[in-house]
Design a protein around this motif. Structure first.
Motif, PDB file in Angstrom:
ATOM      1  N   TYR A 200      -3.568  12.813  26.935  1.00  0.00           N
ATOM      2  CA  TYR A 200      -4.916  13.459  27.028  1.00  0.00           C
ATOM      3  C   TYR A 200      -5.069  14.178  28.224  1.00  0.00           C
ATOM      4  CZ  TYR A 200     -10.010  12.956  27.916  1.00  0.00           C
ATOM      5  OH  TYR A 200     -11.315  13.397  28.017  1.00  0.00           O
ATOM      6  N   MET A 201      -5.638  15.475  27.850  1.00  0.00           N
ATOM      7  CA  MET A 201      -5.871  16.498  28.836  1.00  0.00           C
ATOM      8  C   MET A 201      -7.198  17.197  28.617  1.00  0.00           C
ATOM      9  SD  MET A 201      -2.206  18.511  27.977  1.00  0.00           S
ATOM     10  CE  MET A 201      -0.484  17.833  27.555  1.00  0.00           C
TER      11      MET A 201
ATOM     12  N   GLY B 226      -1.186  27.056  22.753  1.00  0.00           N
ATOM     13  CA  GLY B 226      -0.370  27.275  24.094  1.00  0.00           C
ATOM     14  C   GLY B 226       0.726  26.167  24.545  1.00  0.00           C
ATOM     15  N   LYS B 227       0.160  24.879  24.219  1.00  0.00           N
ATOM     16  CA  LYS B 227       0.700  23.712  24.590  1.00  0.00           C
ATOM     17  C   LYS B 227       1.761  23.307  23.756  1.00  0.00           C
ATOM     18  CE  LYS B 227      -3.098  22.384  27.235  1.00  0.00           C
ATOM     19  NZ  LYS B 227      -3.775  23.886  27.103  1.00  0.00           N
ATOM     20  N   THR B 228       1.551  23.788  22.374  1.00  0.00           N
ATOM     21  CA  THR B 228       2.470  23.556  21.123  1.00  0.00           C
ATOM     22  C   THR B 228       3.901  24.314  21.664  1.00  0.00           C
ATOM     23  OG1 THR B 228       0.760  23.415  19.636  1.00  0.00           O
ATOM     24  CG2 THR B 228       2.837  23.674  18.800  1.00  0.00           C
TER      25      THR B 228
ATOM     26  N   CYS C 288       2.655  20.076  30.691  1.00  0.00           N
ATOM     27  CA  CYS C 288       3.480  19.940  29.510  1.00  0.00           C
ATOM     28  C   CYS C 288       4.780  19.758  30.127  1.00  0.00           C
ATOM     29  CB  CYS C 288       3.241  21.382  28.847  1.00  0.00           C
ATOM     30  SG  CYS C 288       1.635  21.587  28.105  1.00  0.00           S
ATOM     31  N   ALA C 289       5.265  20.140  31.140  1.00  0.00           N
ATOM     32  CA  ALA C 289       6.637  19.884  31.723  1.00  0.00           C
ATOM     33  C   ALA C 289       6.817  18.598  32.050  1.00  0.00           C
ATOM     34  CB  ALA C 289       6.748  20.824  33.043  1.00  0.00           C
ATOM     35  N   SER C 290       5.714  17.787  32.199  1.00  0.00           N
ATOM     36  CA  SER C 290       5.983  16.350  32.666  1.00  0.00           C
ATOM     37  C   SER C 290       5.812  15.533  31.254  1.00  0.00           C
ATOM     38  CB  SER C 290       4.658  15.928  33.674  1.00  0.00           C
ATOM     39  OG  SER C 290       3.466  15.850  32.943  1.00  0.00           O
ATOM     40  N   LEU C 291       5.576  15.829  30.233  1.00  0.00           N
ATOM     41  CA  LEU C 291       5.527  15.170  29.009  1.00  0.00           C
ATOM     42  C   LEU C 291       6.717  14.456  28.835  1.00  0.00           C
ATOM     43  CD1 LEU C 291       2.858  17.164  26.913  1.00  0.00           C
ATOM     44  CD2 LEU C 291       2.469  15.050  28.224  1.00  0.00           C
ATOM     45  N   PRO C 292       6.862  13.294  28.016  1.00  0.00           N
ATOM     46  CA  PRO C 292       8.501  12.837  27.502  1.00  0.00           C
ATOM     47  C   PRO C 292       8.641  13.749  26.339  1.00  0.00           C
ATOM     48  CG  PRO C 292       6.615  11.288  27.027  1.00  0.00           C
ATOM     49  CD  PRO C 292       5.851  12.607  27.845  1.00  0.00           C
TER      50      PRO C 292
END
Length: 380
Positions: free
Chosen positions: A331-332, A227-229, A207-211
């Protein structure tokens, strides 16, 4: 309960699991039928059961067979303890040892299902054996600091007030590894007040690597518990956060969690429009989380894996049109298996030339927490 009585209880639970009952269900039924067991007993039995499932085949070989009894005997032998000290037949202890309890073979197994081993090796290559060995151990507990509420130092101090010890990870300012008293987390002030959330290190790194930038429209397409939201919510101001899941019941706790975290999230039954970032953490084998859910390792089948890869492809087809021009699709999976990861993305890119890949990463217990895969693609 004595240690021997706890082993007897674990044998009972394991026999139900080996007969096909999910582990959590078997533990819950035992707990409800065993009102005499205190919280410490329940936790100890749970640990015995999960340790046995992580090492199912190797413990069965050491213990004389694939039964609850065999797994407990094998587990004791694996840790250098004499099963005869516990299997006495006295009180609530299991029956004494007999010839049937002798080890059945003297060869190492890495506790990966036989049918899956070739795919496991092909997916992880030179890391396959080392990752399999780590999957036989308990997973560490990780927390994500919520920057809306606190920084890492404040979160550590708040956890300390409830005698929970945690230490920051140098790779990520929001990641804390719990080193003591993790079972107190759900009742701690830091958790109740939204300073921290339970989240493994690997998805935190993903998640920290997402733009993410201020003012973006972000859709969590397979939101689940959210959680990712919530991980994205703390990264930039003025985000429009939308959560969707094919099964809305999975998002039941998300509004409460978002309120606790100080984040605003809109739940959408049918998301429309275009988004700057669409996250799709798709249903998968969970092979990266087998330290936490070891019974799922033994319940996965080839046909079940095929069904999952087909579902993942359908989700990608549905999520892609929601990505705006210049937007990103993330995509995860929490899988280590290539058919769910690289092969899935390669197939998607061949069929969708308007997308191109900008990043791909597979985290494993060797370099992070759980096994976790991320492919980041941009449209246009």
């Amino acid at each position: 309960m004595t240690p021997a009585a706890r082993i007897s209880a674990a044998i009972e639970v394991l026999d139900h699991i080996l007969a096909g009952q999910p582990a959590e269900q078997a533990l819950l039924r035992w707990s409800r039928a065993s009102r005499f067991a205190g919280s410490g007993d329940r936790a100890a039995v749970r640990d015995l059961v999960f340790d046995a499932l992580r090492c199912r085949d190797s413990h069965a070989a050491l213990g004389g067979g694939l039964t609850g009894r065999g797994l407990m005997i094998g587990g004791l032998r694996a840790t250098g303890r004499d099963p005869a000290e516990y299997f006495t037949g006295q009180g609530h202890a299991p029956a004494p040892l007999g010839p049937q309890d002798n080890p059945v073979e003297d060869q190492e197994t890495l506790d990966i299902p036989d049918w899956l081993r070739p795919l496991w090796d092909a997916s992880l290559r030179d890391r396959a054996d080392d990752v399999a060995r780590l999957m036989r151990q308990r997973a560490p507990i990780w927390l994500r600091v919520n920057p809306i509420r606190a920084d890492a130092a404040q979160a550590v101090a708040a956890l300390g007030q409830d005698d929970i010890t945690a230490e920051p990870d140098p790779r990520l300012g929001t990641a804390l590894r719990v080193t003591a008293n993790e079972r107190r987390l759900s009742q701690s002030r830091a958790y109740r007040d939204g300073l921290v959330e339970l989240q493994d290190l690997s998805p935190q790194l993903a998640c920290a690597s997402l733009p993410v930038a201020p003012g973006m429209r972000v859709l969590d397409y397979c939101a689940g518990g959210g959680g990712k939201t919530l991980a994205v919510a703390g990264r930039a101001p003025d985000l429009t956060l939308v959560a969707h899941d094919a099964d809305p019941a999975r998002m039941r706790d998300l509004p409460k969690r978002a309120d606790r975290a100080g984040a605003r999230v809109r739940i959408a039954e049918r998301p429309t429009g275009s988004f700057d970032l669409v996250m799709a953490d798709v249903p998968c084998s969970g092979s990266g989380t087998w330290r936490r859910t070891p019974d799922s390792k033994w319940r996965l089948t080839r046909s079940g894996l095929d069904d999952l890869t087909a579902l993942q492809a359908r989700i990608l087809r549905k999520a892609a049109p929601l990505v705006g021009s210049g937007g990103h699709l993330a995509y995860m999976t929490c899988s280590l298996l290539d058919p769910e990861n690289g092969a899935q993305i390669d197939r998607f890119l061949r069929g969708n030339p308007d997308f191109r890949q900008v990043a791909r990463h597979l985290w494993t217990p060797l370099d992070a927490g759980d096994g976790f895969f991320l492919a980041l693609m941009v449209r246009g």
